[in-house]
Design a protein around this motif. Structure first.
Motif, PDB file in Angstrom:
ATOM      1  N   PRO A  31       0.810  -1.217   0.000  1.00 44.65           N
ATOM      2  CA  PRO A  31       0.000   0.000   0.000  1.00 44.65           C
ATOM      3  C   PRO A  31       0.842   1.265   0.000  1.00 44.65           C
ATOM      4  O   PRO A  31       0.977   1.956   0.991  1.00 44.65           O
ATOM      5  CB  PRO A  31      -0.795  -0.132   1.295  1.00 44.65           C
ATOM      6  CG  PRO A  31       0.114  -0.895   2.202  1.00 44.65           C
ATOM      7  CD  PRO A  31       0.841  -1.869   1.310  1.00 44.65           C
ATOM      8  N   ASP A 137      -9.601  -8.733   2.549  1.00 47.85           N
ATOM      9  CA  ASP A 137      -8.710  -7.807   1.869  1.00 47.85           C
ATOM     10  C   ASP A 137      -8.889  -7.849   0.355  1.00 47.85           C
ATOM     11  O   ASP A 137      -8.276  -7.057  -0.364  1.00 47.85           O
ATOM     12  CB  ASP A 137      -7.248  -8.130   2.203  1.00 47.85           C
ATOM     13  CG  ASP A 137      -6.915  -7.868   3.664  1.00 47.85           C
ATOM     14  OD1 ASP A 137      -7.654  -7.090   4.310  1.00 47.85           O
ATOM     15  OD2 ASP A 137      -5.925  -8.445   4.163  1.00 47.85           O
ATOM     16  N   THR A 165      -5.256   2.766  -8.072  1.00 46.20           N
ATOM     17  CA  THR A 165      -4.710   1.814  -7.107  1.00 46.20           C
ATOM     18  C   THR A 165      -3.412   2.363  -6.542  1.00 46.20           C
ATOM     19  O   THR A 165      -2.761   3.223  -7.152  1.00 46.20           O
ATOM     20  CB  THR A 165      -4.448   0.439  -7.754  1.00 46.20           C
ATOM     21  OG1 THR A 165      -3.475   0.582  -8.795  1.00 46.20           O
ATOM     22  CG2 THR A 165      -5.715  -0.162  -8.337  1.00 46.20           C
ATOM     23  N   PHE A 169      -3.802   6.501   2.042  1.00 51.11           N
ATOM     24  CA  PHE A 169      -4.889   6.037   2.892  1.00 51.11           C
ATOM     25  C   PHE A 169      -5.824   7.176   3.284  1.00 51.11           C
ATOM     26  O   PHE A 169      -7.028   6.958   3.458  1.00 51.11           O
ATOM     27  CB  PHE A 169      -4.331   5.375   4.156  1.00 51.11           C
ATOM     28  CG  PHE A 169      -3.848   3.972   3.937  1.00 51.11           C
ATOM     29  CD1 PHE A 169      -4.728   2.908   3.905  1.00 51.11           C
ATOM     30  CD2 PHE A 169      -2.492   3.723   3.762  1.00 51.11           C
ATOM     31  CE1 PHE A 169      -4.290   1.617   3.695  1.00 51.11           C
ATOM     32  CE2 PHE A 169      -2.032   2.428   3.562  1.00 51.11           C
ATOM     33  CZ  PHE A 169      -2.940   1.367   3.527  1.00 51.11           C
ATOM     34  N   LYS A 194      -6.729   4.938   7.614  1.00 48.08           N
ATOM     35  CA  LYS A 194      -6.194   3.576   7.518  1.00 48.08           C
ATOM     36  C   LYS A 194      -6.773   2.720   8.633  1.00 48.08           C
ATOM     37  O   LYS A 194      -6.591   3.010   9.809  1.00 48.08           O
ATOM     38  CB  LYS A 194      -4.664   3.616   7.605  1.00 48.08           C
ATOM     39  CG  LYS A 194      -4.003   2.250   7.487  1.00 48.08           C
ATOM     40  CD  LYS A 194      -2.488   2.406   7.509  1.00 48.08           C
ATOM     41  CE  LYS A 194      -1.786   1.059   7.375  1.00 48.08           C
ATOM     42  NZ  LYS A 194      -0.312   1.201   7.365  1.00 48.08           N
ATOM     43  N   PHE A 198      -4.365  -3.478   4.717  1.00 47.79           N
ATOM     44  CA  PHE A 198      -5.095  -3.587   3.460  1.00 47.79           C
ATOM     45  C   PHE A 198      -6.565  -3.227   3.607  1.00 47.79           C
ATOM     46  O   PHE A 198      -7.427  -3.786   2.927  1.00 47.79           O
ATOM     47  CB  PHE A 198      -4.949  -5.009   2.889  1.00 47.79           C
ATOM     48  CG  PHE A 198      -3.527  -5.370   2.557  1.00 47.79           C
ATOM     49  CD1 PHE A 198      -2.839  -4.722   1.541  1.00 47.79           C
ATOM     50  CD2 PHE A 198      -2.870  -6.350   3.276  1.00 47.79           C
ATOM     51  CE1 PHE A 198      -1.531  -5.050   1.246  1.00 47.79           C
ATOM     52  CE2 PHE A 198      -1.552  -6.686   2.990  1.00 47.79           C
ATOM     53  CZ  PHE A 198      -0.879  -6.028   1.966  1.00 47.79           C
ATOM     54  N   GLN A 199      -6.855  -2.283   4.524  1.00 51.79           N
ATOM     55  CA  GLN A 199      -8.231  -1.853   4.721  1.00 51.79           C
ATOM     56  C   GLN A 199      -8.302  -0.333   4.932  1.00 51.79           C
ATOM     57  O   GLN A 199      -7.489   0.232   5.663  1.00 51.79           O
ATOM     58  CB  GLN A 199      -8.851  -2.534   5.944  1.00 51.79           C
ATOM     59  CG  GLN A 199      -9.004  -4.044   5.829  1.00 51.79           C
ATOM     60  CD  GLN A 199     -10.173  -4.450   4.958  1.00 51.79           C
ATOM     61  OE1 GLN A 199     -11.188  -3.761   4.894  1.00 51.79           O
ATOM     62  NE2 GLN A 199     -10.040  -5.589   4.295  1.00 51.79           N
ATOM     63  N   LEU A 200      -9.288   0.279   4.301  1.00 47.55           N
ATOM     64  CA  LEU A 200      -9.601   1.681   4.510  1.00 47.55           C
ATOM     65  C   LEU A 200     -10.865   1.808   5.363  1.00 47.55           C
ATOM     66  O   LEU A 200     -11.696   0.903   5.402  1.00 47.55           O
ATOM     67  CB  LEU A 200      -9.854   2.388   3.167  1.00 47.55           C
ATOM     68  CG  LEU A 200      -8.705   2.462   2.165  1.00 47.55           C
ATOM     69  CD1 LEU A 200      -9.211   3.014   0.846  1.00 47.55           C
ATOM     70  CD2 LEU A 200      -7.574   3.310   2.702  1.00 47.55           C
ATOM     71  N   GLY A 231     -11.984   2.938  -3.698  1.00 44.99           N
ATOM     72  CA  GLY A 231     -12.483   1.896  -2.805  1.00 44.99           C
ATOM     73  C   GLY A 231     -13.954   1.642  -3.059  1.00 44.99           C
ATOM     74  O   GLY A 231     -14.610   2.367  -3.819  1.00 44.99           O
ATOM     75  N   SER A 249     -11.670  -2.743   1.104  1.00 45.17           N
ATOM     76  CA  SER A 249     -10.374  -3.356   0.824  1.00 45.17           C
ATOM     77  C   SER A 249      -9.501  -2.312   0.138  1.00 45.17           C
ATOM     78  O   SER A 249      -9.984  -1.519  -0.675  1.00 45.17           O
ATOM     79  CB  SER A 249     -10.541  -4.563  -0.099  1.00 45.17           C
ATOM     80  OG  SER A 249     -11.444  -5.504   0.438  1.00 45.17           O
ATOM     81  N   TYR A 250      -8.218  -2.310   0.473  1.00 41.92           N
ATOM     82  CA  TYR A 250      -7.287  -1.367  -0.154  1.00 41.92           C
ATOM     83  C   TYR A 250      -7.065  -1.767  -1.611  1.00 41.92           C
ATOM     84  O   TYR A 250      -6.844  -2.939  -1.921  1.00 41.92           O
ATOM     85  CB  TYR A 250      -5.964  -1.364   0.606  1.00 41.92           C
ATOM     86  CG  TYR A 250      -4.933  -0.425   0.027  1.00 41.92           C
ATOM     87  CD1 TYR A 250      -4.985   0.935   0.293  1.00 41.92           C
ATOM     88  CD2 TYR A 250      -3.916  -0.901  -0.798  1.00 41.92           C
ATOM     89  CE1 TYR A 250      -4.051   1.803  -0.252  1.00 41.92           C
ATOM     90  CE2 TYR A 250      -2.974  -0.053  -1.346  1.00 41.92           C
ATOM     91  CZ  TYR A 250      -3.052   1.308  -1.066  1.00 41.92           C
ATOM     92  OH  TYR A 250      -2.125   2.167  -1.611  1.00 41.92           O
ATOM     93  N   ASP A 252      -4.988  -2.359  -4.507  1.00 44.48           N
ATOM     94  CA  ASP A 252      -3.578  -2.559  -4.837  1.00 44.48           C
ATOM     95  C   ASP A 252      -3.477  -3.283  -6.172  1.00 44.48           C
ATOM     96  O   ASP A 252      -4.401  -3.243  -6.982  1.00 44.48           O
ATOM     97  CB  ASP A 252      -2.864  -3.315  -3.715  1.00 44.48           C
ATOM     98  CG  ASP A 252      -3.492  -4.682  -3.439  1.00 44.48           C
ATOM     99  OD1 ASP A 252      -4.377  -5.105  -4.203  1.00 44.48           O
ATOM    100  OD2 ASP A 252      -3.090  -5.318  -2.454  1.00 44.48           O
TER     101      ASP A 252
END
Length: 266
Positions: A31, A137, A165, A169, A194, A198-200, A231, A249-250, A252
């Motif tokens: 991230p 994630d 991507t 955050f 954040k 791997f999560q916002l 997101g 989920s972030y 990426d």
């Protein structure tokens, strides 16, 4: 507490922007700020948003199954102009399950009216980590949308958000989703934070069941109501255990890979 996993899953065992870009990162599942940019040509013209309610974005709408709407999706830019973005749990039941069928999408939907009609959802795609183990994630999914008898692409009619991507955050966003019990979208503006690697997370009141898959859009143009999506409501607790805090989920390289697989099939 009720998570935002749509109840229908249980019952079904179911722009104008020139020089648009899809932002890529160069390290898998890291991230970090974007390290590369992949240009994509713009194809859509501005949608006629003046006829829509003030809160509506023409590129966002509910997903329907068995006559009712249960999740939210949005149009993301692609060369063919037919790609939808939503939460993985809106189109696939996760571990031990399969893809949902018989779904339709109604962009710009409000008050029982589908101003651009209903579009058939097909070519659903989620990450292997979601289908194998319901990895929160990887709660991101893509699909394509088609309408019988329509010669124009969906994106040419309603516009599209760009997909980004590897972004920061903390960003100001506009969040949009269709609650199960509402015929108009819920809309909120706030700044993301954040939640973990791997999560916002974003705090926005009024996003209950049905808002899963709703896009998190940065730099939304007030005229077209389009911007860049970073997101969707999903991920941790299927998007949130209460209506006032949402997760994503972030986005990426796994998300970018899904997007590229989807556009390669269209």
């Amino acid at each position: 507490m009720t998570v935002r996993r749509p109840a229908v899953l249980l019952t079904l065992a179911a722009i104008v922007l020139l020089g648009v870009t899809v932002v890529a990162v160069v390290k898998a599942r890291q991230p970090e700020p974007a390290g590369a940019v992949t240009p994509e040509p713009a194809t859509a013209e501005a949608a006629p948003v003046a006829a829509l309610p003030a809160v509506s974005s023409p590129a966002v709408g509910p997903l329907f199954a068995e006559g009712g709407h249960f999740c939210t999706a949005s149009v993301v830019h692609s060369e063919r102009g037919d790609v939808l973005l939503t939460a993985a749990h809106c189109i696939h039941n996760g571990e031990g399950g399969g893809y949902l069928t018989g779904l339709t999408f109604a962009p710009g939907y409000h008050d029982g009216i589908a101003p651009f009609g209903y579009w058939t959802v097909s070519d659903e795609l989620v990450a292997p980590g979601w289908s194998a183990s319901s990895d929160p994630d990887l709660d991101v999914g893509f699909a394509t949308a088609h309408q019988a008898g329509t010669t124009k692409s969906l994106e040419s009619l309603v516009g599209a958000n760009l997909l980004a991507t590897g972004t920061a955050f903390e960003q100001p966003i506009t969040l949009t989703g269709y609650p199960d019990d509402s015929e108009v979208p819920a809309v909120c503006q706030n700044t993301t934070t954040k939640q973990d690697t791997f999560q916002l997370r974003v705090d926005c009141a009024g996003f209950p069941t049905g808002t899963s898959g709703g896009p998190w859009v940065t730099e939304q143009n007030p005229q077209t109501r389009l911007g860049t999506v970073i997101g969707v409501i999903g991920g941790f607790e299927f998007g949130g255990a209460d209506a006032d805090t949402s997760y994503s989920s972030y986005f990426d390289t796994d998300v970018l890979a899904l997007y590229r697989q989807t556009t390669a099939r269209t």
